[in-house]
Design a protein around this motif. Structure first.
Motif, PDB file in Angstrom:
ATOM      1  N   VAL A 118       5.526   1.979  -4.084  1.00  0.00           N
ATOM      2  CA  VAL A 118       6.778   1.272  -4.322  1.00  0.00           C
ATOM      3  C   VAL A 118       7.437   1.903  -5.542  1.00  0.00           C
ATOM      4  O   VAL A 118       6.858   2.781  -6.194  1.00  0.00           O
ATOM      5  CB  VAL A 118       6.538  -0.239  -4.546  1.00  0.00           C
ATOM      6  N   ILE A 163      -4.240   3.032 -12.555  1.00  0.00           N
ATOM      7  CA  ILE A 163      -3.715   4.393 -12.560  1.00  0.00           C
ATOM      8  C   ILE A 163      -2.218   4.353 -12.304  1.00  0.00           C
ATOM      9  O   ILE A 163      -1.756   3.611 -11.440  1.00  0.00           O
ATOM     10  CB  ILE A 163      -4.356   5.225 -11.436  1.00  0.00           C
ATOM     11  N   ARG A 164      -1.489   5.157 -13.044  1.00  0.00           N
ATOM     12  CA  ARG A 164      -0.078   5.309 -12.728  1.00  0.00           C
ATOM     13  C   ARG A 164       0.299   6.774 -12.872  1.00  0.00           C
ATOM     14  O   ARG A 164      -0.062   7.422 -13.860  1.00  0.00           O
ATOM     15  CB  ARG A 164       0.771   4.460 -13.672  1.00  0.00           C
ATOM     16  N   PHE A 167       0.584  -1.577 -17.591  1.00  0.00           N
ATOM     17  CA  PHE A 167       1.500  -0.516 -18.010  1.00  0.00           C
ATOM     18  C   PHE A 167       2.746  -1.062 -18.716  1.00  0.00           C
ATOM     19  O   PHE A 167       3.618  -0.299 -19.095  1.00  0.00           O
ATOM     20  CB  PHE A 167       1.900   0.348 -16.817  1.00  0.00           C
ATOM     21  N   VAL A 217      -7.921   7.183  -4.161  1.00  0.00           N
ATOM     22  CA  VAL A 217      -8.764   6.885  -5.316  1.00  0.00           C
ATOM     23  C   VAL A 217      -8.808   5.368  -5.519  1.00  0.00           C
ATOM     24  O   VAL A 217      -7.777   4.705  -5.519  1.00  0.00           O
ATOM     25  CB  VAL A 217      -8.197   7.557  -6.574  1.00  0.00           C
ATOM     26  N   LYS A 218      -9.994   4.853  -5.659  1.00  0.00           N
ATOM     27  CA  LYS A 218     -10.137   3.413  -5.893  1.00  0.00           C
ATOM     28  C   LYS A 218     -10.533   3.177  -7.345  1.00  0.00           C
ATOM     29  O   LYS A 218     -11.227   3.986  -7.955  1.00  0.00           O
ATOM     30  CB  LYS A 218     -11.229   2.865  -4.987  1.00  0.00           C
ATOM     31  N   MET A 219     -10.139   2.036  -7.874  1.00  0.00           N
ATOM     32  CA  MET A 219     -10.393   1.821  -9.301  1.00  0.00           C
ATOM     33  C   MET A 219     -11.882   1.732  -9.599  1.00  0.00           C
ATOM     34  O   MET A 219     -12.315   2.095 -10.679  1.00  0.00           O
ATOM     35  CB  MET A 219      -9.621   0.632  -9.837  1.00  0.00           C
ATOM     36  N   HIS A 271      -0.920   0.187   2.138  1.00  0.00           N
ATOM     37  CA  HIS A 271       0.013   0.373   1.029  1.00  0.00           C
ATOM     38  C   HIS A 271       0.584   1.781   0.972  1.00  0.00           C
ATOM     39  O   HIS A 271      -0.133   2.763   1.135  1.00  0.00           O
ATOM     40  CB  HIS A 271      -0.679   0.064  -0.298  1.00  0.00           C
ATOM     41  N   VAL A 272       1.873   1.834   0.735  1.00  0.00           N
ATOM     42  CA  VAL A 272       2.561   3.069   0.372  1.00  0.00           C
ATOM     43  C   VAL A 272       3.206   2.805  -0.986  1.00  0.00           C
ATOM     44  O   VAL A 272       3.348   1.657  -1.384  1.00  0.00           O
ATOM     45  CB  VAL A 272       3.607   3.456   1.435  1.00  0.00           C
ATOM     46  N   GLU A 330      -4.238  -1.831  -7.168  1.00  0.00           N
ATOM     47  CA  GLU A 330      -4.061  -0.375  -7.065  1.00  0.00           C
ATOM     48  C   GLU A 330      -2.594   0.012  -7.184  1.00  0.00           C
ATOM     49  O   GLU A 330      -2.254   0.994  -7.813  1.00  0.00           O
ATOM     50  CB  GLU A 330      -4.623   0.141  -5.738  1.00  0.00           C
ATOM     51  N   ARG A 331      -1.743  -0.750  -6.512  1.00  0.00           N
ATOM     52  CA  ARG A 331      -0.330  -0.426  -6.553  1.00  0.00           C
ATOM     53  C   ARG A 331       0.280  -1.118  -7.779  1.00  0.00           C
ATOM     54  O   ARG A 331      -0.157  -2.193  -8.160  1.00  0.00           O
ATOM     55  CB  ARG A 331       0.331  -0.911  -5.258  1.00  0.00           C
ATOM     56  N   HIS A 370      -3.018   5.325  -2.462  1.00  0.00           N
ATOM     57  CA  HIS A 370      -2.779   4.084  -1.724  1.00  0.00           C
ATOM     58  C   HIS A 370      -3.170   4.095  -0.250  1.00  0.00           C
ATOM     59  O   HIS A 370      -3.809   3.160   0.222  1.00  0.00           O
ATOM     60  CB  HIS A 370      -1.284   3.714  -1.818  1.00  0.00           C
ATOM     61  N   ASP A 412       5.690   2.635  -8.687  1.00  0.00           N
ATOM     62  CA  ASP A 412       4.668   3.681  -8.670  1.00  0.00           C
ATOM     63  C   ASP A 412       5.248   5.067  -8.893  1.00  0.00           C
ATOM     64  O   ASP A 412       4.497   6.037  -8.982  1.00  0.00           O
ATOM     65  CB  ASP A 412       3.935   3.673  -7.319  1.00  0.00           C
ATOM     66  N   PHE A 457       2.121  -4.004   6.208  1.00  0.00           N
ATOM     67  CA  PHE A 457       2.487  -3.449   4.899  1.00  0.00           C
ATOM     68  C   PHE A 457       1.947  -4.275   3.727  1.00  0.00           C
ATOM     69  O   PHE A 457       2.056  -3.859   2.576  1.00  0.00           O
ATOM     70  CB  PHE A 457       3.998  -3.290   4.788  1.00  0.00           C
TER      71      PHE A 457
END
Lengths: 758, 363
Positions: free
Chosen positions: A695, A634-635, B344, A751-753, A692-693, B236-237, A671, A698, A688
């Motif tokens: 980057v 997801i992006r 992507f 949300v998880k893949m 996750h936050v 995920e990221r 995340h 994202d 970290f």
């Protein structure tokens, strides 16, 4: 988007002085005043302080979530070279106040070695003081705590669910209006859905840090705090000293987000340590120590029930939240309260329950309640729009609240319609297919569009400020405000310069020190409004005093003008009826033989206005997500938000705040999550690499538009707030876009893949 | 952090002598060891700093066409080296998909080879971990194992190897050069980490105490795949996160037929998982969807979840393998994508603008 900012306001402010106007400095998109200091490393954060004779302290974090500490190898720790002292419950010096007491409803219990109990993982259970950080850290390891552990209660099955009357900081836990069941029964379309949000930890870039020193009965603290002057009384109460004996220096805060507003157990231990060894003590949290004793956003499980008539208008809105808190205190994420003020509905019910788990007590974390609650509400609204076969924006417009749904009061201002229009236009929302899985990019990836409404209250707290005009015509404004990266130093100085009627470069703005007038708290998105009001009033007061001198002085060109017949700008007083007759501040003071005049001001909400109006900032956020159809990657490829928040003091910094909030929303949606071990209750991703936050990759395109809004009620300056609203709306917009892309409703955050892999 | 001696030997011989000390740990870039020391996972008595040793920071092409990469070559330097980019573009792509620019500047090739698992229980001294203390048990069992292995795991350990770099290196048959006081030896990258066994044996790097990795050698044979090789990494990221699953695929295609194939998976096992069955299945086939699907299924035939929460990784790994093979067959991109290894990254010639560029098309 500076072109959308209201130009210099012609409004004369109704706050007791007609001499000064906001608008010469305020409203300008200045770069941050502290930017150069920060990029060159010269901004001094708490941990940068090294007073002579300073020692280092490291506290030991409990590795169980429930039980007792049965042994600490104090001898081994003390035998380590460099270790000076070890503090445990056995020798911890007394405190003047019970850390488990709640002297006022907003006080949170803290863990300061009051006994051998462990009630969450990460709780401080001992502290080692040493000549070096390394020695203190090794001493902490050598203590090798042994425990009598009891099973951790980390979920609904093992924790206790309890009824509550209070959610958040003193908000009622239950609100009811109309008959929700009847509204649901009468609805043509009904939606019921359950959403979960995880425990999140603030994780500011700067961890909690303190350098504590005692000078006799005076306590000197270098520490980041969102309330430098306000916190002195709280700290003093633990040591039985008057508040004026506590000096807090907090010139720069590396992010607070609600975690640096209150006393914490580790902070108290550092203060005790300094007293114990008679030397200054520095304590800086390790990253993993941010997960436990300094608050967090409690996990929620929320259920939304919406009923809508055939035309899409809500017949009932029911929002209930189960909010997780600690085993020993009561802060509950007021998630359901996010539904109080957003959409019109004849029947409403917002209710909370608490869940006790063996976690540290949650607290305020950027948009507490609004972030979690808005996430669920905006998702549910999207599901309801789908059920009604309506465009999500049209559905929200059909339920637009013309008056506050909770109180029925008129809004002090509400440019939400304009936000919808501005953001939708910029985003290109029109033409969006109603059904999901209709859009692909040129690589064949699924594309979806979603939106959400944003809302945040505009509280004001209390603040005081002092403003001085000096003989050379320069000004000084003093207030213990908090620069925590949001730009307060810059924006407040802009207001201060206007308050004094001088140019910004003639102003010395002093802040971040508790010996200055109490600037209140940088929280609740109310700092600029509250501190700004105090600052502006103080400046106006100083100018009024100067005007009194001038109009009474026969030698002044202003002589004989009534006091309200002069106005200040550019460091001069001018006659209103003849602007060519003017005089500099310096000349007025010089002739009067004065070295300065000083004014004082306060900032607080006008109680009458508070009783008659509902006050909120509003916004709309539109999201585009792109999803790889096979790999479920997801992006968030685009985010566009538009926000109306009254007068914008500094559009550049306000946009930065809003953008930052929206990025936080991406992290919330995709995340951020604390993974606890279900048996020990330990956060297993307390760094970290694991927590996750977003980057930069994202957030390829994030845009915040400022929508013009004039508010004559919220305060005399017309300032609302922009610190937290960016998160609200964004989370739901992303989840809704995910559905639009994939056809899958995601109701558990992040949300998880695997949710999308199918 | 415990007290330790710090030595900085001037020669490899001195370093080997110093590293033979019972409590010694070898420091190169320090991006992993220092973290582990701060967490109390590693408590060395002696740090042998080899970061300035001469002769280990070069990348050279040998007479037989092999590329020898010194153990102290930085990850960033590796990714931008012309010979590496030309002969093994998937290696460069994998490196650039890992960590952050700052870490890549500091981290070494040898250190990457020895990078510890990111299993949270390994990184937590309060947890039992067979990998940290052989025979002590495994607290990951019953805890969060979403990122754990679906291939080659045992009851003793289901942790995964976190490296991106090792995945294409394993696929391309790279070899580790190891020096010890008794001489030198070589181990294939794909076998450098042993798999977990029975009775609390978590496996680990095949490096005896006192030995030092001196180089990694890419065989000359790697270059035959240069025109059709990719690394794909899923997480995920979008950046700065370890792979949930990754795959390196390299194809030698001639006249519409795969003459040889290389495939390795990351994030699925305690080591980069070279899928020999998949490679065999692809040989002689046309590079099409059916062949890639069959190969991926062969690669994952033995997979089983180590816990309920990682079952999804089997299907995911299969799809990632198919994607990597598909992208490889399209040809190595002329330029490194701005988002290396990302799904992507644009695969079409024209980059997608950020404004909505798509046409609404019914599925």
């Amino acid at each position: 988007m500076t072109d959308m900012i209201e130009p210099v306001s012609p409004d004369t402010l109704a706050n007791g002085s007609a001499h000064v106007r906001l608008g010469s400095n305020a409203g300008q998109p200045l770069t941050r005043a502290d930017g150069r200091l920060k990029v060159t490393g010269r901004a001094t954060f708490a941990a940068d302080n090294r007073p002579d004779g300073m020692l280092y302290a490291v506290y030991v974090s409990a590795t169980i979530a429930r039980g007792r500490v049965t042994h600490l190898d104090v001898d081994a720790a003390k035998a380590h070279p460099g270790v000076v002292e070890v503090m445990t419950p056995a020798n911890r010096p007394p405190l003047a106040r019970d850390p488990d007491a709640k002297p006022h409803p907003f006080a949170l219990k803290v863990d300061a070695l009051q006994n051998d109990r462990v009630r969450y993982a990460g709780q401080p259970i001992a502290l080692v003081i040493a000549e070096t950080l390394e020695a203190a850290a090794e001493g902490a390891v050598l203590l090798a705590p042994a425990y009598a552990a009891e099973p951790a209660r980390m979920d609904e099955a093992t924790g206790e669910i309890f009824a509550t009357e209070i959610a958040g900081f003193g908000n009622p836990a239950l609100f009811e209006k109309g008959d929700v069941e009847a509204g649901l029964a009468a609805a043509a379309r009904r939606v019921e859905a359950r959403y979960t949000t995880p425990a999140q930890y603030h994780n500011a870039m700067e961890p909690h840090a303190i350098v504590a020193a005692w000078e006799g009965d005076r306590l000197i603290l270098d520490m980041p705090t969102q309330a430098p002057a306000l916190s002195t009384a709280e700290f003093a109460s633990f040591f039985g000293i008057p508040p004026q004996n506590v000096l807090v220096r907090s010139p720069f805060i590396g992010g607070g987000f609600g975690s640096k507003a209150f006393a914490t157990g580790p902070y108290l231990l550092a203060m005790l340590a300094a007293r114990m060894v008679g030397r200054p003590v520095k304590m800086v949290h390790r990253r993993d120590q941010q997960f436990g004793p300094v608050g967090h956003r409690g996990a929620t499980r929320q259920t939304l029930r919406l009923g809508a008539a055939a035309d899409g208008r809500l017949t009932a809105l029911d929002h209930t939240a189960l909010s997780t808190t600690s085993s020993f205190d009561d802060f509950l994420e007021p998630a359901a309260n996010a539904s109080h003020n957003m959409y019109a509905s004849p029947a409403m019910r917002m209710a909370h329950q608490g869940l006790r788990n063996d976690v540290g007590t949650p607290g305020a974390m950027r948009a507490p309640g609004e972030a979690t609650g808005s996430a669920a509400l905006e998702c549910a609204m999207d599901e309801a729009a789908e059920a009604c076969g309506m465009d999500p924006l049209a559905f929200r417009l059909a339920n637009y609240a013309e008056t506050d749904p909770q109180t029925g009061r008129p809004f002090s201002s509400k440019a939400l319609r304009e936000c919808y229009t501005a953001a939708a236009e910029r985003f290109g929302w029109s033409g969006r297919p109603l059904a999901p899985r209709q859009m692909r990019d040129d690589e064949g990836r699924l594309v979806g569009w979603g939106m959400g409404s944003a809302l945040f209250p505009c509280p004001m707290f209390e603040a005081e400020a002092r403003a001085t005009i000096h003989a050379d015509g320069t000004g000084t404004v003093e207030i213990s405000a908090s620069e925590m990266g949001q730009g307060a130093l810059t924006a407040l100085a802009q207001i201060a310069a206007d308050g004094l009627g001088i140019d910004g470069d003639r102003l010395d703005f002093r802040s971040g020190d508790s010996s200055l007038p109490n600037g209140g708290i940088a929280g609740g998105s109310g700092h600029t409004a509250t501190a700004g009001s105090a600052i502006f009033t103080a400046g106006a007061d100083a100018v009024r005093r100067l005007a009194e001198i001038a109009v009474a002085d026969e030698a002044s060109p202003l002589f004989g003008a009534s006091n309200s017949g002069v106005e200040a700008r550019g460091g001069r007083l001018h006659r209103v009826d003849d602007p060519s007759r003017s005089e500099t501040y310096a000349a007025i003071l010089s002739r009067a033989g004065l070295s300065s005049v000083t004014g004082e001001g306060k900032g607080a909400r006008d109680p009458a206005a508070a009783e008659s109006r509902a006050m909120f900032s509003h916004g709309a956020v539109f999201a585009e997500v792109t999803v790889d159809p096979d790999l479920a990657q997801i992006r968030v490829t685009r985010l566009v938000g538009a926000f109306a928040a009254g007068r914008i003091v500094n559009p550049r910094l306000a946009t930065s705040q809003l953008t930052g909030g929206m990025i936080w929303g991406i992290g919330f949606a995709l995340h951020e999550e604390t993974v606890y071990d279900p048996r020990t209750g330990r956060p297993m991703n307390a760094d970290f690499a694991g927590y996750h936050v977003p980057v930069n990759a994202d957030v390829p395109s994030v845009e915040a538009l400022l929508v013009e809004e004039t508010d004559r009620h919220v305060n005399a300056l017309g300032i609302k707030g922009v610190g937290e609203i960016g998160i609200t709306g964004t989370v739901g917009a992303i989840a809704n876009a995910l559905w639009h892309a994939t056809g899958v409703r995601v109701r558990d955050f992040p949300v998880k893949m695997e949710t999308l892999l199918g | 952090m415990n007290l330790f001696d710090y030595v900085r030997p001037a020669t490899l011989g001195e370093a080997l002598g110093a590293a033979a000390h019972p409590g010694a740990a070898v420091l190169a870039g320090g991006t992993n060891l220092v973290d582990l020391m701060k967490a109390g996972v590693a408590r060395p008595e002696r740090i042998v700093d080899i970061s300035r040793l001469p002769g280990l920071s070069e990348i050279e092409t040998l007479e037989d066409g092999a590329i020898r990469i010194g153990a102290l070559v930085g990850n960033a330097a590796l990714a931008r080296h012309p010979a590496v980019k030309a002969a093994a573009p998937a290696v460069a792509e994998a490196v650039l998909a890992g960590a952050s620019a700052q870490l890549r500047n500091k981290a070494s090739v040898g250190g990457n080879l020895l990078q510890a698992t990111r299993c949270a229980y390994f990184g937590d001294p309060a947890s039992a971990c067979n990998r940290r203390v052989p025979g002590s048990g495994c607290d990951a069992k019953g805890g969060d194992r979403r990122g754990h292995a679906v291939l080659g795991w045992s009851d003793a350990c289901s942790a995964t190897n976190p490296s991106d770099l090792l995945v294409p290196l394993a696929a391309l048959g790279a070899v580790v050069e190891i020096a010890g006081q008794d001489g030198t030896r070589e181990v294939p990258v794909a076998e450098f980490h042993t798999l977990p066994g029975a009775d609390g044996d978590a496996g680990g790097p095949q490096l005896r105490h006192g030995e030092i990795v001196t180089a990694v050698r890419l065989p000359a044979d790697a270059a035959r795949f240069a025109a059709a090789s990719r690394y794909v990494k899923v997480r995920e990221r979008t950046s700065f996160a370890f792979a949930l699953v990754s795959a390196a695929a390299a194809l030698d295609i001639e006249d519409g037929t795969i003459r040889a194939a290389r495939l390795a998976l990351g994030g699925v096992a305690a080591r980069p998982w070279r899928a020999a069955e998949a490679e065999a299945a692809l040989t002689g086939k046309a590079p099409d969807a059916a062949a890639f699907q069959a190969a991926a299924e062969a690669a994952m035939a033995q997979a089983r979840p180590s816990a309920e929460d990682n079952a999804f990784k089997i299907a995911l790994a299969l799809r990632v393998a198919v994607r990597a093979l598909t992208l490889a067959a399209k040809g190595t991109p002329e330029r490194m994508p701005a988002l290396p290894a990302s799904v992507f990254a644009p695969t079409l010639s024209a980059p997608s603008p950020s404004a909505p560029s798509f046409q609404g098309t019914a599925r």
